[in-house]
Design a protein around this motif. Structure first.
Motif, mmCIF file in Angstrom:
data_model
loop_
_atom_site.group_PDB
_atom_site.id
_atom_site.type_symbol
_atom_site.label_atom_id
_atom_site.label_comp_id
_atom_site.label_asym_id
_atom_site.label_seq_id
_atom_site.Cartn_x
_atom_site.Cartn_y
_atom_site.Cartn_z
ATOM 1 N N ALA A 1 93.048 -54.802 48.424
ATOM 2 C CA ALA A 1 93.018 -53.637 47.529
ATOM 3 C C ALA A 1 92.658 -52.364 48.287
ATOM 4 N N VAL A 2 91.734 -52.456 49.227
ATOM 5 C CA VAL A 2 91.359 -51.288 50.032
ATOM 6 C C VAL A 2 92.539 -50.831 50.875
ATOM 7 N N ARG A 3 93.177 -51.777 51.560
ATOM 8 C CA ARG A 3 94.326 -51.402 52.408
ATOM 9 C C ARG A 3 95.460 -50.798 51.588
ATOM 10 N N ALA A 4 95.713 -51.335 50.410
ATOM 11 C CA ALA A 4 96.768 -50.789 49.539
ATOM 12 C C ALA A 4 96.401 -49.373 49.075
ATOM 13 N N ASP B 1 92.093 -49.029 58.840
ATOM 14 C CA ASP B 1 92.666 -48.686 60.137
ATOM 15 C C ASP B 1 92.232 -47.265 60.456
ATOM 16 N N ARG B 2 91.843 -47.016 61.681
ATOM 17 C CA ARG B 2 91.250 -45.726 62.024
ATOM 18 C C ARG B 2 92.232 -44.698 62.551
ATOM 19 N N GLU B 3 93.482 -44.999 62.625
ATOM 20 C CA GLU B 3 94.447 -44.022 63.117
ATOM 21 C C GLU B 3 94.393 -42.766 62.256
ATOM 22 N N GLY B 4 94.181 -41.648 62.889
ATOM 23 C CA GLY B 4 94.181 -40.381 62.174
ATOM 24 C C GLY B 4 92.897 -40.081 61.427
ATOM 25 N N ALA B 5 91.949 -40.989 61.413
ATOM 26 C CA ALA B 5 90.708 -40.771 60.666
ATOM 27 C C ALA B 5 89.621 -40.159 61.529
ATOM 28 N N LEU C 1 85.796 -50.483 48.613
ATOM 29 C CA LEU C 1 85.653 -49.047 48.381
ATOM 30 C C LEU C 1 86.524 -48.264 49.353
ATOM 31 N N VAL C 2 87.023 -47.128 48.897
ATOM 32 C CA VAL C 2 87.767 -46.218 49.763
ATOM 33 C C VAL C 2 87.198 -44.817 49.610
ATOM 34 N N TYR C 3 87.288 -44.056 50.701
ATOM 35 C CA TYR C 3 86.895 -42.653 50.648
ATOM 36 C C TYR C 3 88.163 -41.812 50.572
ATOM 37 N N GLU C 4 88.202 -40.954 49.562
ATOM 38 C CA GLU C 4 89.325 -40.035 49.370
ATOM 39 C C GLU C 4 88.764 -38.625 49.231
ATOM 40 N N ARG C 5 89.613 -37.657 49.042
ATOM 41 C CA ARG C 5 89.175 -36.253 48.925
ATOM 42 C C ARG C 5 88.038 -36.052 47.931
ATOM 43 N N ASP C 6 88.076 -36.777 46.829
ATOM 44 C CA ASP C 6 87.070 -36.610 45.775
ATOM 45 C C ASP C 6 85.839 -37.481 45.987
ATOM 46 N N GLY D 1 87.345 -47.092 54.599
ATOM 47 C CA GLY D 1 87.620 -48.295 53.817
ATOM 48 C C GLY D 1 86.523 -49.299 54.089
ATOM 49 N N LEU D 2 85.938 -49.840 53.031
ATOM 50 C CA LEU D 2 84.704 -50.586 53.175
ATOM 51 C C LEU D 2 84.648 -51.759 52.210
#
Length: 95
Positions: A89-92, A34-38, A57-62, A45-46
């Motif tokens: 799993a990505v959404r979670a 979901d793109r809210e705030g992104a 896959l998810v993108y996080e700070r690291d 999230g991919l």
């Protein structure tokens, strides 16, 4: 080179997602976040899929990390089920 090594160290743009979909190495790449705030065009999230596997896959700070991998066999519905599992799993991970 791993899937993660080929991704930039930031969320993807729509153009980069389209490029992944034209890649010979992948069958499909899908934005599932979901793109809210992104920010517009920021894909964090991919789902990536080949004949043999689906990865969430998810993108996080690291950077990017794989949160789920589903191996695919010869079953007709395996890709669909694998994509559903990886999407969950990505959404979670992003919540």
């Amino acid at each position: 080179m791993s899937v993660l090594d080929s991704l930039p160290d930031r969320p993807l743009t729509d153009a980069e997602l389209a490029s992944l979909n034209h890649s010979d190495a992948l069958d499909i790449a899908v934005d599932v976040a979901d793109r809210e705030g992104a920010g517009a065009g920021a894909i964090a999230g991919l789902l990536l899929a080949t004949e043999d596997w689906v990865k969430g896959l998810v993108y996080e700070r690291d950077g990017w990390r794989v949160v789920e991998t589903e191996a695919l066999g010869d079953g007709e519905n395996e890709r669909y089920e694998g994509m559903q599992t990886c999407e969950s799993a990505v959404r979670a991970a992003l919540d």
